[in-house]
Enzyme design. Structure first.
Site, short mmCIF file in Angstrom:
data_model
loop_
_atom_site.label_atom_id
_atom_site.label_comp_id
_atom_site.label_asym_id
_atom_site.label_seq_id
_atom_site.Cartn_x
_atom_site.Cartn_y
_atom_site.Cartn_z
N ASN A 1 67.78 -0.64 22.64
CA ASN A 1 67.59 -1.54 23.78
C ASN A 1 68.23 -2.89 23.48
O ASN A 1 68.21 -3.34 22.34
CB ASN A 1 66.08 -1.74 23.99
N THR A 2 68.80 -3.49 24.51
CA THR A 2 69.29 -4.86 24.36
C THR A 2 68.23 -5.81 24.92
O THR A 2 67.52 -5.47 25.86
CB THR A 2 70.59 -5.09 25.14
N HIS A 3 68.15 -7.00 24.33
CA HIS A 3 67.13 -7.95 24.79
C HIS A 3 67.69 -9.38 24.72
O HIS A 3 68.28 -9.76 23.71
CB HIS A 3 65.87 -7.83 23.94
N LEU B 1 58.82 2.83 28.52
CA LEU B 1 58.94 4.28 28.50
C LEU B 1 57.64 4.92 28.00
O LEU B 1 57.07 4.47 27.00
CB LEU B 1 60.09 4.69 27.58
N ASP C 1 60.47 1.26 20.32
CA ASP C 1 59.26 1.92 19.82
C ASP C 1 58.20 1.83 20.92
O ASP C 1 58.52 1.53 22.06
CB ASP C 1 58.81 1.31 18.48
N ARG D 1 53.15 7.09 35.54
CA ARG D 1 54.25 6.79 34.61
C ARG D 1 54.62 8.03 33.80
O ARG D 1 55.77 8.28 33.49
CB ARG D 1 53.78 5.65 33.67
N ARG E 1 61.82 -0.93 32.44
CA ARG E 1 60.57 -0.14 32.46
C ARG E 1 60.17 0.21 31.05
O ARG E 1 61.02 0.53 30.22
CB ARG E 1 60.77 1.17 33.20
N GLY F 1 55.96 -0.30 21.55
CA GLY F 1 55.52 -1.62 21.99
C GLY F 1 56.52 -2.27 22.94
O GLY F 1 57.49 -1.65 23.39
N ASP G 1 59.37 -4.51 23.18
CA ASP G 1 60.45 -5.13 22.42
C ASP G 1 60.06 -5.39 20.96
O ASP G 1 60.42 -6.42 20.38
CB ASP G 1 60.88 -6.44 23.10
N SER H 1 69.34 -9.81 21.03
CA SER H 1 68.99 -8.80 20.02
C SER H 1 69.29 -7.40 20.53
O SER H 1 69.25 -7.14 21.73
CB SER H 1 67.48 -8.85 19.70
C1 GAR Z 1 70.30 -8.15 29.87
O1 GAR Z 1 70.28 -9.51 29.50
C2 GAR Z 1 69.27 -7.37 29.10
O2 GAR Z 1 69.11 -7.79 27.79
C3 GAR Z 1 68.03 -7.67 29.89
O3 GAR Z 1 68.45 -7.53 31.22
C4 GAR Z 1 69.80 -7.97 31.31
C5 GAR Z 1 70.59 -6.93 32.04
O4 GAR Z 1 71.84 -7.41 32.43
N1 GAR Z 1 66.98 -6.80 29.52
C6 GAR Z 1 65.71 -7.19 29.38
O5 GAR Z 1 65.32 -8.30 29.66
C7 GAR Z 1 64.77 -6.11 28.89
N2 GAR Z 1 63.53 -6.69 28.47
P1 GAR Z 1 72.96 -6.43 33.00
O6 GAR Z 1 72.26 -5.53 34.02
O7 GAR Z 1 73.94 -7.34 33.64
O8 GAR Z 1 73.51 -5.67 31.85
#
Ligand code: GAR
Length: 194
Positions: free
Chosen positions: A106-108, A92, A140, A64, A90, A142, A144, A135
């Protein structure tokens, strides 16, 4: 203009929302490059919008850390103000986090700290909750667990599948992501103090 590099692993629908927002001359950010850890479908958006892309395939590296070192080298080439993980699946390594500090978001697809990890939508359904969310956070060390920049609740319907719920979450995620980028560009969010 805020220079963005967006990292994806999948279809890149959130990336596309950002690309669309950046088409507006008044929007104070531009996607300067799109990166992926695999041959992701969403790289097609890079081609369509004429934006350079790069792939650092996770599986091509022995560790990694070695993968992360190459990722930092690639990311640095773009002189990014902000690196956006948008469906980047992934964790980081520390060197990547150190290179970008809190200019890494990051989006979650959940209302963090609820349902962190790679299966947030499935986990919310399995838990039987009546609401989940979306969210945008600072990355960071951890899973999310970084500071929350924006989030919104989304209702879980009794007939939801993972697909229908995730589609509704993504609609909100896209708006939150574009708003956060705008706020960072305008200085309403100060990432040196998230
Ligand atoms: C999104 O919902 C994003 O939040 C999630 O993957 C999807 C990507 O959709 N990410 C995670 O779950 C990270 N833990 P997309 O490729 O259509 O933008």
């Amino acid at each position: 203009m805020l220079r963005l590099v967006v990292m994806i692993s999948g279809g890149g629908s959130n990336l596309r929302a950002l690309l669309d927002a950046c088409e507006d001359v008044e929007f104070p950010a531009r996607v300067v490059a799109i990166g992926a850890d695999r041959d992701a479908d969403g790289l097609a958006h890079a081609e369509e919008y004429g934006i350079p892309s790069f792939v650092v395939p996770f599986n091509a590296f022995e560790t990694r850390e070695a993968w992360g070192d190459e990722l930092v080298d690639q990311l640095r080439q773009w002189d990014a103000d902000l690196v956006v993980l948008s469906g980047f699946m992934r964790l980081l390594p520390p060197r990547v986090l150190a290179a970008f500090g809190s200019a890494l978001i990051n989006t979650h697809p959940a209302y963090l700290p609820e349902f962190p990890g790679a299966h947030a939508v499935r986990d919310a359904l399995a838990a039987g909750v009546s609401q989940t969310g979306a969210s945008v956070i600072v990355v960071d060390g951890g899973v999310d667990s970084g500071p929350i920049l924006a989030q919104e609740r989304i209702e879980v319907r009794p007939d939801d599948t993972e697909g229908t719920l995730h589609d509704r979450i993504k609609l909100v995620e896209r708006r939150l992501l574009v708003d956060v980028v705008l706020d960072v560009a305008n200085g309403r969010i100060d990432l040196s103090r998230p």
